[in-house]
Every structure is written in structure tokens, then in C-alpha cells.
Design a protein around this motif. Structure first.
Motif, PDB file in Angstrom:
ATOM      1  N   GLU A   1       0.838  -1.199   0.000  1.00 53.94           N
ATOM      2  CA  GLU A   1       0.000   0.000   0.000  1.00 53.94           C
ATOM      3  C   GLU A   1       0.874   1.250   0.000  1.00 53.94           C
ATOM      4  O   GLU A   1       1.885   1.293   0.697  1.00 53.94           O
ATOM      5  CB  GLU A   1      -0.922   0.014   1.225  1.00 53.94           C
ATOM      6  N   ILE A   2       0.471   2.269  -0.745  1.00 53.20           N
ATOM      7  CA  ILE A   2       1.233   3.520  -0.802  1.00 53.20           C
ATOM      8  C   ILE A   2       1.476   4.069   0.605  1.00 53.20           C
ATOM      9  O   ILE A   2       2.549   4.594   0.898  1.00 53.20           O
ATOM     10  CB  ILE A   2       0.495   4.563  -1.670  1.00 53.20           C
ATOM     11  N   ALA A   3       0.502   3.939   1.485  1.00 53.50           N
ATOM     12  CA  ALA A   3       0.646   4.446   2.855  1.00 53.50           C
ATOM     13  C   ALA A   3       1.811   3.781   3.587  1.00 53.50           C
ATOM     14  O   ALA A   3       2.376   4.371   4.515  1.00 53.50           O
ATOM     15  CB  ALA A   3      -0.651   4.240   3.628  1.00 53.50           C
ATOM     16  N   ASP A   4       2.211   2.570   3.177  1.00 54.05           N
ATOM     17  CA  ASP A   4       3.344   1.878   3.812  1.00 54.05           C
ATOM     18  C   ASP A   4       4.659   2.611   3.587  1.00 54.05           C
ATOM     19  O   ASP A   4       5.596   2.473   4.371  1.00 54.05           O
ATOM     20  CB  ASP A   4       3.482   0.451   3.269  1.00 54.05           C
ATOM     21  N   LEU A   5       4.731   3.412   2.538  1.00 51.11           N
ATOM     22  CA  LEU A   5       5.967   4.140   2.242  1.00 51.11           C
ATOM     23  C   LEU A   5       6.315   5.106   3.373  1.00 51.11           C
ATOM     24  O   LEU A   5       7.489   5.328   3.659  1.00 51.11           O
ATOM     25  CB  LEU A   5       5.847   4.875   0.908  1.00 51.11           C
ATOM     26  N   HIS A   6       5.322   5.637   4.031  1.00 49.17           N
ATOM     27  CA  HIS A   6       5.559   6.545   5.160  1.00 49.17           C
ATOM     28  C   HIS A   6       6.423   5.888   6.230  1.00 49.17           C
ATOM     29  O   HIS A   6       7.421   6.448   6.675  1.00 49.17           O
ATOM     30  CB  HIS A   6       4.222   6.993   5.750  1.00 49.17           C
ATOM     31  N   GLU A   7       6.079   4.680   6.630  1.00 48.70           N
ATOM     32  CA  GLU A   7       6.839   3.964   7.659  1.00 48.70           C
ATOM     33  C   GLU A   7       8.250   3.624   7.187  1.00 48.70           C
ATOM     34  O   GLU A   7       9.197   3.656   7.967  1.00 48.70           O
ATOM     35  CB  GLU A   7       6.111   2.697   8.099  1.00 48.70           C
ATOM     36  N   ILE A   8       8.386   3.303   5.912  1.00 49.37           N
ATOM     37  CA  ILE A   8       9.702   2.984   5.357  1.00 49.37           C
ATOM     38  C   ILE A   8      10.608   4.210   5.440  1.00 49.37           C
ATOM     39  O   ILE A   8      11.756   4.123   5.886  1.00 49.37           O
ATOM     40  CB  ILE A   8       9.564   2.493   3.901  1.00 49.37           C
ATOM     41  N   VAL A   9      10.092   5.356   5.032  1.00 50.61           N
ATOM     42  CA  VAL A   9      10.879   6.593   5.069  1.00 50.61           C
ATOM     43  C   VAL A   9      11.210   6.980   6.503  1.00 50.61           C
ATOM     44  O   VAL A   9      12.340   7.342   6.831  1.00 50.61           O
ATOM     45  CB  VAL A   9      10.137   7.736   4.335  1.00 50.61           C
ATOM     46  N   GLU A  10      10.232   6.885   7.398  1.00 46.80           N
ATOM     47  CA  GLU A  10      10.449   7.254   8.796  1.00 46.80           C
ATOM     48  C   GLU A  10      11.462   6.342   9.485  1.00 46.80           C
ATOM     49  O   GLU A  10      12.144   6.760  10.412  1.00 46.80           O
ATOM     50  CB  GLU A  10       9.127   7.239   9.570  1.00 46.80           C
ATOM     51  N   ALA A  11      11.582   5.101   9.025  1.00 47.96           N
ATOM     52  CA  ALA A  11      12.521   4.151   9.637  1.00 47.96           C
ATOM     53  C   ALA A  11      13.978   4.514   9.357  1.00 47.96           C
ATOM     54  O   ALA A  11      14.879   3.990   9.998  1.00 47.96           O
ATOM     55  CB  ALA A  11      12.230   2.733   9.151  1.00 47.96           C
ATOM     56  N   GLY A  12      14.201   5.408   8.407  1.00 48.49           N
ATOM     57  CA  GLY A  12      15.559   5.887   8.159  1.00 48.49           C
ATOM     58  C   GLY A  12      16.222   5.215   6.998  1.00 48.49           C
ATOM     59  O   GLY A  12      15.700   4.275   6.431  1.00 48.49           O
TER      60      GLY A  12
END
Length: 77
Positions: free
Chosen positions: A38-49
């Protein structure tokens, strides 16, 4: 979600979306490929560093699980 760096070669599972995230490094840019459902999953990926201020670009594309269609073809189905 699957993540690899450009220097690592390993099999990946392609999910619905693929993103190439380019990070700036002192020694030169590093591209990471991530695959997610899901596109929304990209947020967590970016925030994880790594730190998001080091991102030069993010390119998001379909993961290739389905045949490409035009807008008109999709509207007809």
C-alpha cells in the motif's frame, strides 16, 4: 515489505508498488529499492531511516504484477 540496497543482490518479492529512494551520502548517492503493498506503507519505510533530510528523490512505480494498461482500457473494464 522488502528492501535491498543497490550494492546487495538478492531475490525480492514484488508487492504492488516499488520505490527507488535515493539518499545523499558523503561518498556518493545510495539507491535503495523497496517493495510494498500500500502507498501508505511508504511513510513507515521513510520514517525508519536513514534520516529523511538525506533523501534526494523517491520514484514510485507499479510493482509489475499485472499487465500495464492505458487509462481508457482500465475505464472499459
Amino acid at each position: 515489505m522488502t528492501q535491498i540496497t543497490s550494492s546487495a543482490v538478492q531475490p525480492i518479492t514484488l508487492y504492488r508498488w516499488v520505490a527507488h529512494i535515493t539518499y545523499r551520502r558523503d561518498a556518493g548517492n545510495e539507491v535503495r529499492m523497496v517493495s510494498f503493498e500500500e502507498i501508505a506503507d511508504l511513510h513507515e519505510i521513510v520514517e525508519a531511516g536513514p534520516n529523511f533530510y538525506a533523501i534526494e528523490s523517491i520514484v514510485i512505480r507499479p510493482g509489475g504484477r499485472c499487465e500495464a494498461v492505458t487509462i481508457e482500457q482500465a475505464e472499459r473494464s
